[in-house]
Design a protein around this motif. Structure first.
Motif, PDB file in Angstrom:
ATOM      1  N   ALA A   1       1.978 -55.643 -10.993  1.00 25.54           N
ATOM      2  CA  ALA A   1       0.747 -55.780 -11.779  1.00 25.54           C
ATOM      3  C   ALA A   1      -0.526 -55.902 -10.941  1.00 25.54           C
ATOM      4  N   PRO A   2      -0.542 -56.644  -9.813  1.00 27.73           N
ATOM      5  CA  PRO A   2      -1.803 -56.767  -9.076  1.00 27.73           C
ATOM      6  C   PRO A   2      -2.346 -55.444  -8.554  1.00 27.73           C
ATOM      7  N   PHE A   3      -1.470 -54.421  -8.438  1.00 33.21           N
ATOM      8  CA  PHE A   3      -1.916 -53.150  -7.864  1.00 33.21           C
ATOM      9  C   PHE A   3      -2.616 -52.256  -8.882  1.00 33.21           C
ATOM     10  N   ARG A   4      -2.582 -52.615 -10.169  1.00 33.29           N
ATOM     11  CA  ARG A   4      -3.312 -51.911 -11.235  1.00 33.29           C
ATOM     12  C   ARG A   4      -3.079 -50.397 -11.176  1.00 33.29           C
ATOM     13  N   SER A   5      -1.823 -50.021 -11.167  1.00 40.58           N
ATOM     14  CA  SER A   5      -1.461 -48.612 -11.014  1.00 40.58           C
ATOM     15  C   SER A   5      -0.123 -48.366 -11.710  1.00 40.58           C
ATOM     16  N   HIS A   6       0.123 -47.107 -12.067  1.00 44.06           N
ATOM     17  CA  HIS A   6       1.429 -46.778 -12.636  1.00 44.06           C
ATOM     18  C   HIS A   6       1.887 -45.409 -12.140  1.00 44.06           C
ATOM     19  N   PHE A   7       3.168 -45.178 -12.336  1.00 41.06           N
ATOM     20  CA  PHE A   7       3.807 -43.929 -11.931  1.00 41.06           C
ATOM     21  C   PHE A   7       4.208 -43.125 -13.168  1.00 41.06           C
ATOM     22  N   TYR A   8       4.209 -41.809 -13.045  1.00 45.99           N
ATOM     23  CA  TYR A   8       5.100 -40.956 -13.822  1.00 45.99           C
ATOM     24  C   TYR A   8       6.283 -40.685 -12.895  1.00 45.99           C
ATOM     25  N   GLY A   9       7.471 -41.063 -13.345  1.00 44.27           N
ATOM     26  CA  GLY A   9       8.628 -41.076 -12.475  1.00 44.27           C
ATOM     27  C   GLY A   9       8.873 -42.488 -11.988  1.00 44.27           C
ATOM     28  N   MET A  10       9.701 -42.632 -10.955  1.00 43.92           N
ATOM     29  CA  MET A  10      10.029 -43.949 -10.423  1.00 43.92           C
ATOM     30  C   MET A  10      10.000 -43.897  -8.902  1.00 43.92           C
ATOM     31  N   ASN A  11       9.328 -44.874  -8.325  1.00 45.71           N
ATOM     32  CA  ASN A  11       9.301 -45.023  -6.875  1.00 45.71           C
ATOM     33  C   ASN A  11      10.630 -45.612  -6.422  1.00 45.71           C
ATOM     34  N   LEU A  12      11.283 -44.938  -5.486  1.00 45.41           N
ATOM     35  CA  LEU A  12      12.590 -45.401  -5.019  1.00 45.41           C
ATOM     36  C   LEU A  12      12.513 -46.808  -4.433  1.00 45.41           C
ATOM     37  N   ASN A  13      11.351 -47.169  -3.871  1.00 50.58           N
ATOM     38  CA  ASN A  13      11.187 -48.519  -3.322  1.00 50.58           C
ATOM     39  C   ASN A  13      11.349 -49.598  -4.388  1.00 50.58           C
ATOM     40  N   LEU A  14      11.014 -49.264  -5.627  1.00 49.82           N
ATOM     41  CA  LEU A  14      11.038 -50.249  -6.707  1.00 49.82           C
ATOM     42  C   LEU A  14      12.284 -50.136  -7.577  1.00 49.82           C
ATOM     43  N   ALA A  15      13.212 -49.258  -7.188  1.00 50.74           N
ATOM     44  CA  ALA A  15      14.426 -49.049  -7.981  1.00 50.74           C
ATOM     45  C   ALA A  15      15.461 -50.128  -7.686  1.00 50.74           C
TER      46      ALA A  15
END
Length: 271
Positions: free
Chosen positions: A64-78
């Motif tokens: 949440a602090p980064f105020r950003s979102h993905f289309y798809g999924m970042n492998l780092n956050l999987a």
């Protein structure tokens, strides 16, 4: 001599630079800027579709602090078992194909361009033994105040979600950022004169009391590029960040991490 040696290439002249990405991996230079990968009109149309999510992309978020979102999924956050990641991958790949179909396709306009800059070595997402395929990229939206903190991409290899990937790639991670719309102000890729072998342990994203080094001590280089431009960086080796977005305009990018296959005859890309 600048700490970050950079070359700039027009996409139409890629055939004259067939060893550019080979030289990047060999550290002859550390960044490549590719201009005119997409036209301003193409970027504007793509961003209009992305803003409305007309292709129905699956969506995930940065913390949440980064105020950003993905289309798809970042492998780092999987999650380490990657079940959700690979469940999402077919839908993302289908939506990416629909998004880029009017503009020649992601594989042709982006991945094939990188291949031409690497002696014809194919670029694409790796697959598991059962045929399931990684997402080749993510599409990222940084809102006002959105940023990415300083980090080295080689740290990703220590994450549990990279267990399989680590078995099929070798060498430093490098990456590209394709700007689709730039922020009104800020939102720049900023690279520091700090290399992973000396500083990685001091910048890892861990909760601990010891403060990270003051960034003011490092020389830096900021890439302020127009829509339709790709920046390729030895991001595994050099400390880098995305500075906070200022203004209401969203910063849209396509981003992929990459590394040479262990067989040496391909480069694997993932989101």
């Amino acid at each position: 001599m600048p700490f970050l040696q950079t070359i700039s290439i027009d996409a139409a002249e890629a055939s004259a630079h067939a060893d550019a990405l080979t030289q990047l991996r060999e550290d002859a230079f550390q960044a490549v800027v590719i201009r005119n990968v997409l036209t301003p009109a193409e970027c504007a149309s793509i961003v209009t579709d992305l803003a409305a999510n007309r292709q129905g992309f699956p969506t995930t978020s940065f913390p949440a602090p980064f105020r950003s979102h993905f289309y798809g999924m970042n492998l780092n956050l999987a999650e380490p078992d990657l079940r959700a990641y690979f469940d999402m991958a077919p839908g993302f790949t289908r939506s990416l194909g629909e998004l880029m179909a009017p503009w020649g396709g992601f594989e042709t306009r982006i991945l094939a361009l990188l291949s031409r800059l690497d002696g014809g070595r194919p670029y694409g997402p790796p697959a598991l033994h059962d045929g399931r395929t990684y997402m080749a990229t993510t599409l990222r939206s940084h809102h006002e105040g959105g940023y990415i903190p300083p980090h080295f991409d080689n740290e990703q290899k220590n994450r549990p979600s990279y267990r399989h990937l680590e078995s099929v790639v070798e060498g430093d991670i490098f990456s590209f950022v394709l700007t689709l719309s730039k922020a009104e102000r800020g939102g720049m890729l900023e690279v520091f004169d700090a290399k992973a072998e000396a500083w990685s342990g001091r910048f890892q994203n861990r909760d601990r009391a010891r403060e990270k080094p003051d960034l003011a001590r490092f020389a830096r280089h900021a890439f302020d590029v127009e829509a339709g431009t790709i920046v390729l960086l030895r991001s595994g080796r050099f400390l880098h960040q995305v500075t906070p977005v200022e203004g209401a305009r969203l910063r849209w990018t396509a981003c992929s991490f990459m590394a040479r296959s262990r067989t040496g005859d391909a480069v694997h890309c993932w989101g």
